[in-house]
Design a protein around this motif. Structure first.
Motif, PDB file in Angstrom:
ATOM      1  N   TYR A  40      31.205 -51.334  -0.811  1.00 60.27           N
ATOM      2  CA  TYR A  40      31.527 -52.712  -1.181  1.00 60.27           C
ATOM      3  C   TYR A  40      31.544 -53.613   0.055  1.00 60.27           C
ATOM      4  CZ  TYR A  40      33.511 -50.384  -5.359  1.00 60.27           C
ATOM      5  OH  TYR A  40      33.717 -49.609  -6.473  1.00 60.27           O
ATOM      6  N   GLU A  41      32.191 -53.146   1.095  1.00 60.16           N
ATOM      7  CA  GLU A  41      32.328 -53.958   2.308  1.00 60.16           C
ATOM      8  C   GLU A  41      30.983 -54.209   2.969  1.00 60.16           C
ATOM      9  OE1 GLU A  41      36.884 -52.513   3.516  1.00 60.16           O
ATOM     10  OE2 GLU A  41      35.147 -51.717   4.597  1.00 60.16           O
ATOM     11  N   SER A  42      30.124 -53.197   3.013  1.00 58.26           N
ATOM     12  CA  SER A  42      28.809 -53.356   3.635  1.00 58.26           C
ATOM     13  C   SER A  42      27.932 -54.309   2.831  1.00 58.26           C
ATOM     14  CB  SER A  42      28.117 -51.997   3.763  1.00 58.26           C
ATOM     15  OG  SER A  42      28.840 -51.147   4.624  1.00 58.26           O
ATOM     16  N   VAL A  43      27.978 -54.172   1.516  1.00 57.65           N
ATOM     17  CA  VAL A  43      27.198 -55.053   0.643  1.00 57.65           C
ATOM     18  C   VAL A  43      27.638 -56.503   0.814  1.00 57.65           C
ATOM     19  CG1 VAL A  43      26.855 -55.669  -1.776  1.00 57.65           C
ATOM     20  CG2 VAL A  43      26.629 -53.291  -1.063  1.00 57.65           C
ATOM     21  N   GLY A 221      20.257 -46.882  14.512  1.00 59.58           N
ATOM     22  CA  GLY A 221      19.534 -48.140  14.675  1.00 59.58           C
ATOM     23  C   GLY A 221      18.063 -47.954  14.979  1.00 59.58           C
ATOM     24  N   ASN A 222      17.748 -46.973  15.796  1.00 55.93           N
ATOM     25  CA  ASN A 222      16.345 -46.753  16.146  1.00 55.93           C
ATOM     26  C   ASN A 222      15.521 -46.295  14.949  1.00 55.93           C
ATOM     27  OD1 ASN A 222      16.633 -47.555  18.772  1.00 55.93           O
ATOM     28  ND2 ASN A 222      16.558 -45.505  19.660  1.00 55.93           N
ATOM     29  N   VAL A 223      16.092 -45.431  14.125  1.00 58.37           N
ATOM     30  CA  VAL A 223      15.376 -44.987  12.930  1.00 58.37           C
ATOM     31  C   VAL A 223      15.155 -46.160  11.985  1.00 58.37           C
ATOM     32  CG1 VAL A 223      15.476 -43.502  10.890  1.00 58.37           C
ATOM     33  CG2 VAL A 223      16.232 -42.626  13.105  1.00 58.37           C
ATOM     34  N   VAL A 224      16.172 -46.983  11.817  1.00 56.20           N
ATOM     35  CA  VAL A 224      16.051 -48.135  10.928  1.00 56.20           C
ATOM     36  C   VAL A 224      15.018 -49.125  11.455  1.00 56.20           C
ATOM     37  CG1 VAL A 224      17.257 -50.137   9.985  1.00 56.20           C
ATOM     38  CG2 VAL A 224      18.370 -47.895   9.999  1.00 56.20           C
ATOM     39  N   LYS A 225      15.041 -49.363  12.764  1.00 60.34           N
ATOM     40  CA  LYS A 225      14.061 -50.297  13.342  1.00 60.34           C
ATOM     41  C   LYS A 225      12.637 -49.793  13.156  1.00 60.34           C
ATOM     42  CE  LYS A 225      17.242 -52.188  16.774  1.00 60.34           C
ATOM     43  NZ  LYS A 225      17.645 -52.190  18.203  1.00 60.34           N
ATOM     44  N   LEU A 226      12.451 -48.503  13.317  1.00 64.34           N
ATOM     45  CA  LEU A 226      11.131 -47.931  13.094  1.00 64.34           C
ATOM     46  C   LEU A 226      10.705 -48.115  11.639  1.00 64.34           C
ATOM     47  CD1 LEU A 226       8.677 -46.326  13.985  1.00 64.34           C
ATOM     48  CD2 LEU A 226       9.961 -44.222  13.560  1.00 64.34           C
ATOM     49  N   ALA A 227      11.619 -47.873  10.708  1.00 65.15           N
ATOM     50  CA  ALA A 227      11.316 -48.060   9.289  1.00 65.15           C
ATOM     51  C   ALA A 227      10.936 -49.505   9.005  1.00 65.15           C
ATOM     52  CB  ALA A 227      12.516 -47.644   8.442  1.00 65.15           C
ATOM     53  N   LYS A 228      11.644 -50.440   9.627  1.00 68.84           N
ATOM     54  CA  LYS A 228      11.329 -51.853   9.436  1.00 68.84           C
ATOM     55  C   LYS A 228       9.968 -52.201  10.023  1.00 68.84           C
ATOM     56  CE  LYS A 228      14.607 -54.831  10.251  1.00 68.84           C
ATOM     57  NZ  LYS A 228      15.718 -55.508  10.938  1.00 68.84           N
ATOM     58  N   TYR A 236      17.654 -44.577   4.459  1.00 66.68           N
ATOM     59  CA  TYR A 236      19.039 -44.114   4.478  1.00 66.68           C
ATOM     60  C   TYR A 236      19.166 -42.934   5.415  1.00 66.68           C
ATOM     61  CZ  TYR A 236      23.715 -42.849   2.853  1.00 66.68           C
ATOM     62  OH  TYR A 236      25.069 -42.589   2.800  1.00 66.68           O
ATOM     63  N   LEU A 237      20.282 -42.859   6.102  1.00 68.98           N
ATOM     64  CA  LEU A 237      20.635 -41.694   6.915  1.00 68.98           C
ATOM     65  C   LEU A 237      22.057 -41.300   6.576  1.00 68.98           C
ATOM     66  CD1 LEU A 237      19.109 -43.946   9.000  1.00 68.98           C
ATOM     67  CD2 LEU A 237      19.121 -41.942  10.470  1.00 68.98           C
ATOM     68  N   THR A 238      22.308 -40.004   6.546  1.00 69.06           N
ATOM     69  CA  THR A 238      23.658 -39.522   6.301  1.00 69.06           C
ATOM     70  C   THR A 238      23.943 -38.373   7.250  1.00 69.06           C
ATOM     71  OG1 THR A 238      25.178 -38.647   4.628  1.00 69.06           O
ATOM     72  CG2 THR A 238      22.888 -37.937   4.502  1.00 69.06           C
ATOM     73  N   TYR A 239      25.211 -38.162   7.517  1.00 71.19           N
ATOM     74  CA  TYR A 239      25.600 -37.108   8.441  1.00 71.19           C
ATOM     75  C   TYR A 239      25.703 -35.748   7.757  1.00 71.19           C
ATOM     76  CZ  TYR A 239      26.734 -41.161  11.287  1.00 71.19           C
ATOM     77  OH  TYR A 239      26.652 -42.344  11.980  1.00 71.19           O
ATOM     78  N   ASP A 240      25.815 -35.740   6.441  1.00 72.71           N
ATOM     79  CA  ASP A 240      25.920 -34.481   5.716  1.00 72.71           C
ATOM     80  C   ASP A 240      24.632 -34.233   4.933  1.00 72.71           C
ATOM     81  OD1 ASP A 240      26.030 -36.045   3.371  1.00 72.71           O
ATOM     82  OD2 ASP A 240      28.207 -36.174   3.486  1.00 72.71           O
ATOM     83  N   ASP A 241      24.635 -33.227   4.097  1.00 67.31           N
ATOM     84  CA  ASP A 241      23.448 -32.951   3.297  1.00 67.31           C
ATOM     85  C   ASP A 241      23.740 -32.953   1.803  1.00 67.31           C
ATOM     86  OD1 ASP A 241      24.875 -30.635   3.102  1.00 67.31           O
ATOM     87  OD2 ASP A 241      23.333 -29.322   3.925  1.00 67.31           O
ATOM     88  N   SER A 247      30.079 -42.736   5.576  1.00 71.75           N
ATOM     89  CA  SER A 247      30.466 -43.410   6.818  1.00 71.75           C
ATOM     90  C   SER A 247      29.293 -44.031   7.557  1.00 71.75           C
ATOM     91  CB  SER A 247      31.196 -42.429   7.738  1.00 71.75           C
ATOM     92  OG  SER A 247      30.376 -41.307   8.039  1.00 71.75           O
ATOM     93  N   SER A 248      28.074 -43.628   7.226  1.00 76.05           N
ATOM     94  CA  SER A 248      26.903 -44.199   7.910  1.00 76.05           C
ATOM     95  C   SER A 248      26.424 -45.503   7.283  1.00 76.05           C
ATOM     96  CB  SER A 248      25.750 -43.193   7.897  1.00 76.05           C
ATOM     97  OG  SER A 248      25.364 -42.893   6.565  1.00 76.05           O
ATOM     98  N   VAL A 249      26.921 -45.853   6.107  1.00 75.62           N
ATOM     99  CA  VAL A 249      26.387 -47.003   5.372  1.00 75.62           C
ATOM    100  C   VAL A 249      26.497 -48.294   6.165  1.00 75.62           C
ATOM    101  CG1 VAL A 249      26.670 -48.450   3.317  1.00 75.62           C
ATOM    102  CG2 VAL A 249      26.763 -45.971   3.109  1.00 75.62           C
ATOM    103  N   SER A 250      27.644 -48.530   6.778  1.00 80.50           N
ATOM    104  CA  SER A 250      27.829 -49.783   7.511  1.00 80.50           C
ATOM    105  C   SER A 250      26.885 -49.873   8.701  1.00 80.50           C
ATOM    106  CB  SER A 250      29.280 -49.922   7.977  1.00 80.50           C
ATOM    107  OG  SER A 250      29.643 -48.838   8.821  1.00 80.50           O
ATOM    108  N   LYS A 251      26.657 -48.746   9.404  1.00 81.73           N
ATOM    109  CA  LYS A 251      25.725 -48.754  10.544  1.00 81.73           C
ATOM    110  C   LYS A 251      24.306 -49.067  10.096  1.00 81.73           C
ATOM    111  CE  LYS A 251      28.229 -45.452  13.480  1.00 81.73           C
ATOM    112  NZ  LYS A 251      28.154 -44.155  14.186  1.00 81.73           N
ATOM    113  N   ILE A 252      23.908 -48.486   8.982  1.00 79.96           N
ATOM    114  CA  ILE A 252      22.563 -48.745   8.468  1.00 79.96           C
ATOM    115  C   ILE A 252      22.421 -50.204   8.072  1.00 79.96           C
ATOM    116  CG2 ILE A 252      20.876 -48.108   6.704  1.00 79.96           C
ATOM    117  CD1 ILE A 252      22.444 -45.421   6.502  1.00 79.96           C
TER     118      ILE A 252
END
Length: 269
Positions: A40-43, A221-228, A236-241, A247-252
């Motif tokens: 919610y906060e990130s959105v 950030g680097n992965v997202v910039k490359l995607a852009k 999307y990136l996540t720390y688990d599987d 916890s990664s949502v806000s960074k993305i």
């Protein structure tokens, strides 16, 4: 003067391309006890960033007419944000699950639009465990599912083979709004050039990537910039599987919201 105008148009096109990338989140965690708060906060903090949020009450919509109250509260809150599209999860077992069973899931999700108390209507369907096109006999199955989804007033279709489409590439992308062509580990992503992971026949704006087991010290950030820079539709990136952690949502979201994209090389380090 014409050269200047052409240059400006090209720059505007590049800027639009860089801004078009959204955040696709397998929102599989139960929404109670404020579990979705970071979403919610990130959105809310990034209203110009598109969010594609996949909810999964019970490996699909579940057996009740409408979801439990915690989902009703959570989905209605997500629907209050104009930059959010909520999708319902279903699976296909690579095209071996009975089409009638998948269609039951589609119909169940579509019926949520009739709920009178709150807005829990969905924007579309996320089809998990879809094939990569190598078996060309499966294409018709998924074209029919896509048509059924659209006819059910669920306007968005996402296929998730988790790997690049190998055959009939234009037809597969014509049947979907997004195809997740990469769902694998961060380590595997950075080990190869993106061209090794994704199909080559264009459709970049319809491609999505989901990286799991991301090291906590990795550069999201680097992965997202490359995607852009590649013009991908969602990342999307996540720390688990298992996609329970968010916890990664806000960074993305922060990385996607950056206005300027720059080329950072093939491996995204």
């Amino acid at each position: 003067m014409l050269h200047i105008l052409s240059f400006l148009c090209a720059m505007l096109a590049l800027a639009h391309r860089a801004q078009s990338t959204g955040v696709i989140v397998p929102l599989y965690s139960w929404p109670g006890t404020d579990a979705w708060t970071t979403v919610y906060e990130s959105v809310a903090a990034h209203p110009s960033v598109p969010f594609y949020l996949i909810i999964n009450p019970d490996t699909g919509p579940g057996t009740t007419e409408y979801p439990e109250e915690s989902y009703i509260t959570g989905i209605s809150k997500l629907n209050s944000y104009p930059n959010v599209r909520v999708l319902g999860y279903t699976y296909t077992n690579h095209g071996t699950r009975a089409k009638s069973e998948v269609e039951k899931d589609i119909a169940a999700y579509a019926k949520w639009a009739n709920y009178a108390g709150k807005d829990i209507s969905l924007a579309g369907i996320f089809f998990d465990l879809t094939p990569n096109g190598e078996d060309q006999s499966k294409l018709d199955y998924f074209q029919q599912l896509s048509a059924t989804t659209k006819a059910s007033s669920l306007d968005m279709v996402i296929f998730n083979p988790g790997a690049k489409i190998l055959a009939d590439v234009p037809d597969w992308f014509a049947a979907a709004d997004f195809i997740v062509e990469y769902e694998n580990t961060y380590a595997n992503w950075v080990a190869l050039a993106p061209s090794e992971h994704l199909s080559a026949q264009g459709n970049d704006a319809k491609k999505a990537i989901i990286l799991n087991q991301t090291p906590v010290d990795a550069s999201v950030g680097n992965v997202v910039k490359l995607a852009k820079n590649m013009g991908l539709g969602a990342v999307y990136l996540t720390y688990d599987d298992n996609y329970m952690g968010l916890s990664s949502v806000s960074k993305i979201a922060v990385a996607v919201s950056q206005r300027k994209a720059r080329h950072i090389g093939h491996h995204g380090h």
